[in-house]
Design a protein around this motif. Structure first.
Motif, PDB file in Angstrom:
ATOM      1  N   UNK A 318      46.512  38.891  33.832  1.00  0.00           N
ATOM      2  CA  UNK A 318      47.107  40.153  33.386  1.00  0.00           C
ATOM      3  C   UNK A 318      46.508  41.359  34.104  1.00  0.00           C
ATOM      4  N   UNK A 319      45.189  41.534  34.011  1.00  0.00           N
ATOM      5  CA  UNK A 319      44.568  42.725  34.599  1.00  0.00           C
ATOM      6  C   UNK A 319      44.020  42.484  35.999  1.00  0.00           C
ATOM      7  N   UNK A 320      44.019  41.218  36.459  1.00  0.00           N
ATOM      8  CA  UNK A 320      43.582  40.837  37.807  1.00  0.00           C
ATOM      9  C   UNK A 320      42.094  41.059  38.036  1.00  0.00           C
ATOM     10  N   UNK A 321      41.347  41.266  36.971  1.00  0.00           N
ATOM     11  CA  UNK A 321      39.905  41.389  37.127  1.00  0.00           C
ATOM     12  C   UNK A 321      39.316  40.019  37.453  1.00  0.00           C
ATOM     13  N   UNK A 322      38.383  39.970  38.395  1.00  0.00           N
ATOM     14  CA  UNK A 322      37.805  38.694  38.798  1.00  0.00           C
ATOM     15  C   UNK A 322      37.060  38.055  37.637  1.00  0.00           C
ATOM     16  N   UNK A 323      37.179  36.735  37.534  1.00  0.00           N
ATOM     17  CA  UNK A 323      36.543  36.018  36.434  1.00  0.00           C
ATOM     18  C   UNK A 323      35.074  35.752  36.709  1.00  0.00           C
ATOM     19  N   UNK A 324      34.712  35.613  37.979  1.00  0.00           N
ATOM     20  CA  UNK A 324      33.310  35.362  38.346  1.00  0.00           C
ATOM     21  C   UNK A 324      32.835  36.558  39.155  1.00  0.00           C
ATOM     22  N   UNK A 325      32.080  37.430  38.499  1.00  0.00           N
ATOM     23  CA  UNK A 325      31.710  38.698  39.106  1.00  0.00           C
ATOM     24  C   UNK A 325      30.249  38.755  39.545  1.00  0.00           C
ATOM     25  N   UNK A 326      29.471  37.776  39.144  1.00  0.00           N
ATOM     26  CA  UNK A 326      28.063  37.742  39.502  1.00  0.00           C
ATOM     27  C   UNK A 326      27.890  36.943  40.802  1.00  0.00           C
TER      28      UNK A 326
END
Length: 543
Positions: A318-326
């Motif tokens: 939906x928001x296209x925010x990355x799931x793995x950000x670390x």
């Protein structure tokens, strides 16, 4: 061509002759044959415009189930840009198809061996028989196509082969060049064992590449097609798919939590945004997507959504925010680490596990490291042995004699490499080096030994004066010259030296007083190379 014809062609292969090629050293007087298929430059080289008459074809592989599965080394086992950049694998060499043929006539024979009487398979066989008598190399490039052979529109599958030979006749003279094109019905190639002329090993290679009878042949065909941006439609049934998706899915499922029932009561949250199915407690289980937008999806959908896109591109639908950000978390997942620990993964072969376990070593390049180390001969020799033993595991994964003979580890000259490395480490015991300088010195020393051997057997007399000077001034000359080392040996040497030195370099850290959590990630003792190996389930496999 039918599958029955292809199988019959395979049955006629002369495996004993092929396996004998393993013993041909680059220090023998030899002729190297490099075979390429499909090579679309063959069409470009044609002087006549036959675009409307030519339709490129490849044999359908969908019904071939006779080759055991193995991993395709041209696909990275570790999806990490730094690891891929430093792993030292060159796909052009990993997929190259070549043979070394001992020469017989040397400087004797006809001035020119082009057979102008005919340009079919018989002519190719005659010319190859003559070419192999000389020191030099021959490139065979082939493409197969449906050819319109008469005005009635009759279509027949044909092979077009271009031979380019560089051969030496006289001491210190420039190599002579012979080039010829051959066109013949493909069935002639597949049935060539019935001909009166002795079947040629290069023809065996052409057949193997066409029917992709072993893993290396399939890798080669895919690689050559990819250069021309041609996609082979039938996927290979021979290779195990890389299992990056399993690691990503395992990590993602560990972060998913069940959605709050009160959230699901909202009208917008009745159905999954991905599959549009209504949420329930059995098949379509609603979970919180690990994003800051508090979005919801069913567990199976978000896992599939993420694995289809890969580790670096996995995002909320939906928001296209990355799931793995670390970044560290991403690296751990790519490296196959669970809670910071590396495990022997039973889903992989021993060689695959070894290659995966080298990710820490491949993070940076030894030949660019400014770290200083004191040469400890015992420690470096032990590191070298461990790295090369791991590399030898690839031979046990091989599914055919070709995969063995193309691997530089199985070549006679690799024994000379190992002797040179050990000799140099003994000579330099106790001396302090920068890692990059020691890597360079070891590479130069090995090729210097090759240079001496090359001269001792007299192969330098077949070079021009300029080439002899190049050989004397640049120890790396042999790495690229056709009469020198076989394809892939330089890359293998670089890879083993790089990992050997990196293993020593990372052992200098202070991560723990009793063991180091770096370098092959199997937690070696600081004074030995023995350690327990733990499988994916946490069980100790080996002490």
């Amino acid at each position: 061509m039918s599958n029955a014809q292809s199988s019959a062609a395979l049955d006629t292969m002369q495996h004993n002759r092929l396996s004998a090629q393993i013993q041909v050293s680059c220090f023998h007087t030899h002729h190297r044959i490099i075979v390429r298929y499909p090579d679309f430059s063959v069409v470009d080289a044609d002087q006549e415009d036959e675009t409307d008459q030519t339709d490129f074809t490849m044999v359908d592989m969908s019904n071939f189930q006779d080759t055991p599965e193995r991993y395709d080394p041209t696909v990275p086992l570790i999806q990490h840009p730094a690891v891929e950049a430093h792993a030292g694998r060159d796909n052009s060499h990993e997929t190259s198809t070549f043979v070394l043929i001992p020469t017989t006539k040397l400087l004797h024979g006809p001035e020119n061996f082009n057979n102008l009487a005919q340009v079919g398979l018989d002519a190719l066989l005659l010319d190859m028989y003559c070419a192999q008598s000389y020191i030099g190399e021959t490139y065979l490039s082939m493409i197969t196509s449906n050819m319109v052979i008469d005005r009635n529109g009759t279509v027949e599958e044909w092979a077009r082969v271009i031979r380019s030979t560089r051969y030496r006749r006289d001491n210190h003279q420039k190599p002579r060049v012979s080039k010829q094109e051959y066109n013949f019905p493909l069935v002639d190639l597949l049935d060539s064992d019935t001909r009166t002329i002795t079947k040629d090993v290069a023809v065996d290679q052409l057949v193997r590449l066409y029917v992709r009878s072993d893993a290396r042949a399939y890798r080669h065909a895919n690689f050559m097609a990819s250069i021309a941006e041609f996609e082979i439609e039938t996927p290979s049934p021979k290779f195990k798919a890389p299992r990056h998706e399993d690691d990503l899915a395992h990590a993602l499922r560990g972060t998913l939590t069940l959605a709050d029932p009160t959230t699901l009561a909202h009208p917008d949250n009745k159905n999954c945004y991905v599959c549009t199915d209504a949420y329930n407690s059995t098949t379509t289980i609603a979970v919180n997507v690990p994003c800051t937008g508090n979005h919801i999806a069913c567990a199976d959908c978000i896992v599939k959504w993420a694995t289809d896109r890969g580790l670096t591109a996995a995002s909320c639908p939906l928001c296209r925010q990355k799931l793995f950000r670390d970044p560290l978390e991403n690296q751990n997942i790519a490296f196959g680490l669970t809670n910071g620990l590396y495990h022997h993964d039973n889903r992989y072969t021993a060689w695959e596990n070894f290659e995966r376990s080298c990710a820490d070593l491949d993070l940076s390049a030894a030949d660019n490291s400014n770290t200083w180390i004191v040469v400890n001969t015992a420690l470096l020799t032990g590191s070298w042995e461990h790295i090369t033993q791991g590399a030898f595991l690839e031979l046990t994964d091989a599914d055919s004699v070709e995969a063995t003979w193309h691997n530089p580890l199985a070549s006679p000259e690799w024994r000379l490499v190992e002797q040179a490395i050990r000799h140099y480490l003994v000579q330099c015991s106790g001396i302090e080096f920068q890692v990059k300088a020691l890597h360079t010195d070891l590479m130069h020393y090995v090729f210097g030994v090759f240079n001496i051997q090359f001269r001792e057997v007299g192969l330098d007399r077949f070079l021009t004066e300029d080439e002899v000077n190049d050989l004397a001034s640049d120890p790396m000359f042999l790495a690229t010259y056709p009469l020198g080392v076989r394809p892939g040996l330089r890359e293998l040497l670089h890879r083993c030296l790089h990992r050997m030195l990196r293993l020593i370099e990372v052992r200098k850290c202070d991560c723990h007083p009793d063991f180091h959590g770096h370098g092959l990630r199997i937690y070696y003792s600081p004074v030995s190379f023995t350690a327990p190996v733990i499988d994916r389930d946490g069980d100790v496999m080996m002490e």
